[in-house]
Design an enzyme around this catalytic site. Sequence first.
Site, PDB file in Angstrom:
ATOM      1  N   SER A 214       0.811  -1.063  -0.008  1.00 20.87           N
ATOM      2  CA  SER A 214       0.063  -0.017   0.030  1.00 20.87           C
ATOM      3  C   SER A 214       0.909   1.204   0.051  1.00 20.87           C
ATOM      4  O   SER A 214       1.718   1.317  -0.819  1.00 20.87           O
ATOM      5  CB  SER A 214      -0.951  -0.032   1.326  1.00 20.87           C
ATOM      6  OG  SER A 214      -1.965   1.059   1.107  1.00 20.87           O
ATOM      7  N   THR A 215       0.787   2.158   1.010  1.00 24.51           N
ATOM      8  CA  THR A 215       1.449   3.341   1.281  1.00 24.51           C
ATOM      9  C   THR A 215       2.897   3.223   0.822  1.00 24.51           C
ATOM     10  O   THR A 215       3.490   2.220   1.469  1.00 24.51           O
ATOM     11  CB  THR A 215       1.135   4.208   2.386  1.00 24.51           C
ATOM     12  OG1 THR A 215      -0.214   4.152   2.695  1.00 24.51           O
ATOM     13  CG2 THR A 215       1.902   5.579   2.367  1.00 24.51           C
ATOM     14  N   HIS A 241      -2.542  -0.765  -3.626  1.00 26.54           N
ATOM     15  CA  HIS A 241      -3.995   0.025  -3.196  1.00 26.54           C
ATOM     16  C   HIS A 241      -3.888   1.335  -4.257  1.00 26.54           C
ATOM     17  O   HIS A 241      -2.815   1.925  -3.823  1.00 26.54           O
ATOM     18  CB  HIS A 241      -4.073   0.456  -1.885  1.00 26.54           C
ATOM     19  CG  HIS A 241      -4.300  -0.900  -0.817  1.00 26.54           C
ATOM     20  ND1 HIS A 241      -3.932  -0.719   0.594  1.00 26.54           N
ATOM     21  CD2 HIS A 241      -4.853  -1.654  -0.959  1.00 26.54           C
ATOM     22  CE1 HIS A 241      -4.247  -1.820   1.185  1.00 26.54           C
ATOM     23  NE2 HIS A 241      -4.905  -2.558   0.215  1.00 26.54           N
ATOM     24  N   MET A 334       0.026   1.176   5.384  1.00 24.54           N
ATOM     25  CA  MET A 334      -0.677   1.502   6.413  1.00 24.54           C
ATOM     26  C   MET A 334      -1.944   0.602   6.918  1.00 24.54           C
ATOM     27  O   MET A 334      -2.594   0.292   5.888  1.00 24.54           O
ATOM     28  CB  MET A 334      -1.212   3.106   6.225  1.00 24.54           C
ATOM     29  CG  MET A 334      -1.752   3.806   7.583  1.00 24.54           C
ATOM     30  SD  MET A 334      -2.274   5.451   7.456  1.00 24.54           S
ATOM     31  CE  MET A 334      -0.287   6.138   7.338  1.00 24.54           C
ATOM     32  N   ASP A 337      -4.295  -4.402   6.478  1.00 22.38           N
ATOM     33  CA  ASP A 337      -4.611  -5.374   5.111  1.00 22.38           C
ATOM     34  C   ASP A 337      -3.758  -6.464   4.706  1.00 22.38           C
ATOM     35  O   ASP A 337      -2.543  -6.123   4.550  1.00 22.38           O
ATOM     36  CB  ASP A 337      -5.136  -4.233   3.964  1.00 22.38           C
ATOM     37  CG  ASP A 337      -5.858  -5.157   2.805  1.00 22.38           C
ATOM     38  OD1 ASP A 337      -6.682  -6.116   3.176  1.00 22.38           O
ATOM     39  OD2 ASP A 337      -5.635  -4.994   1.534  1.00 22.38           O
TER      40      ASP A 337
END
Length: 398
Positions: A214-215, A241, A334, A337
């Site tokens: 993700s991030t 994401h 973050m 998930d």
Amino acid sequence: MDDISVLICDDSALMRNLISRIIDGTEGMRVAAKASNGQMALEKIEETNPDIIVLDIEMPVMNGIEFLRARKEKRLKVPVVVLSSVATKGAAVTMEALELGAADFITKPAGSVSADISEVADQLIDMLASYGSQYARRQGKIPYIPEFFQKQRKLLKAESFVANKKADDNAPVQKPKLDAAQILSFNTVEKKEPVVVTPIRESGNIEVIAIGISTGGPNALRDVFKMIDPRLKQPILVVQHMPKGFTKAFAESLDKICPLSVKEAEDGEKIVNSTVYIAPGDNHITVTETGGERFIKLTHDPQRNGHRPSADVMFESVAKVYKNHALGVIMTGMGRDGAAELAEMRKQGAWTLGQDEESSIVYGMPRVGWEMGGVQKQVSLMKMADEISALARDHLTA
């Protein structure tokens, strides 16, 4: 405790002021300077030494792409988050910004600027906290970490909810005040001993690799895929994401630097070796099996952990279909998930890796994955491609 300092570069005075209000309304952040074009931003970097930059793309004198080229030439390391309406018009321009070294991007909401910019305020603060904290740490500062800002946003929303319930519309919501001890507690994340997951079967040969991220993911994936073994045989499924409309261009940008074939996944297509499949934005990616062959199935099922695509959905499907013949990888991001279903993959006997804290932009997803017992080994970003390649090579199906 030093605040995260932010340089805002946007040709709209209104936008500069609106972004400033968001930053100034956040404890632990401050506006270092404002610039109306890229040339001015370069000058402000030398004057103010910011921890992070918010960058528009369409600007006079020097636009955002030209600024990123100049930043690269000058070897400036301060991270850049693109906040631009151009991102909504053309994913290719956004991918060019990432290729030139931008850390991440946010699309400006459509419609009235003053009314809609608040829609991305939380996302903006999360990104500034994530990338700005890591850069500040490397510069020897003791910054506020992302978890501090997540807590602060929850407090603000709680205060706003109470004010609305009491119908006190004139009562301004104040920035939550946390004392030094509370702030320091966020910066000393308690290390938990991981849960022990006992696989129900011995790990077998690797037939697929699944990566959840993700991030910090766009640049991390570029680092991994440009260094991946060109002889790697297994297919790779990726959940990054990213909004709808951007994953096709993202896959194309990765395909330019990766020795394997990289594409946006399509519903119903057969999974073939030496191919990287990027989950499309706003779609979960799962695996089905028919007649001994595996196929991709995309679904629009509800979000999981606040995401669609979700790493948990992908890992869950891989665990059911491939069992102990898979490699699961959880990387910077973050939240949590992917953590629970990576542990399920491990329980089924799959091999698993997690990115380490030092190299993660946000040590959220990989930390929870480690704590839940889903991660066999933590690996730095610099060594991730080699580790994946070695496991895939050593455990290749005959």
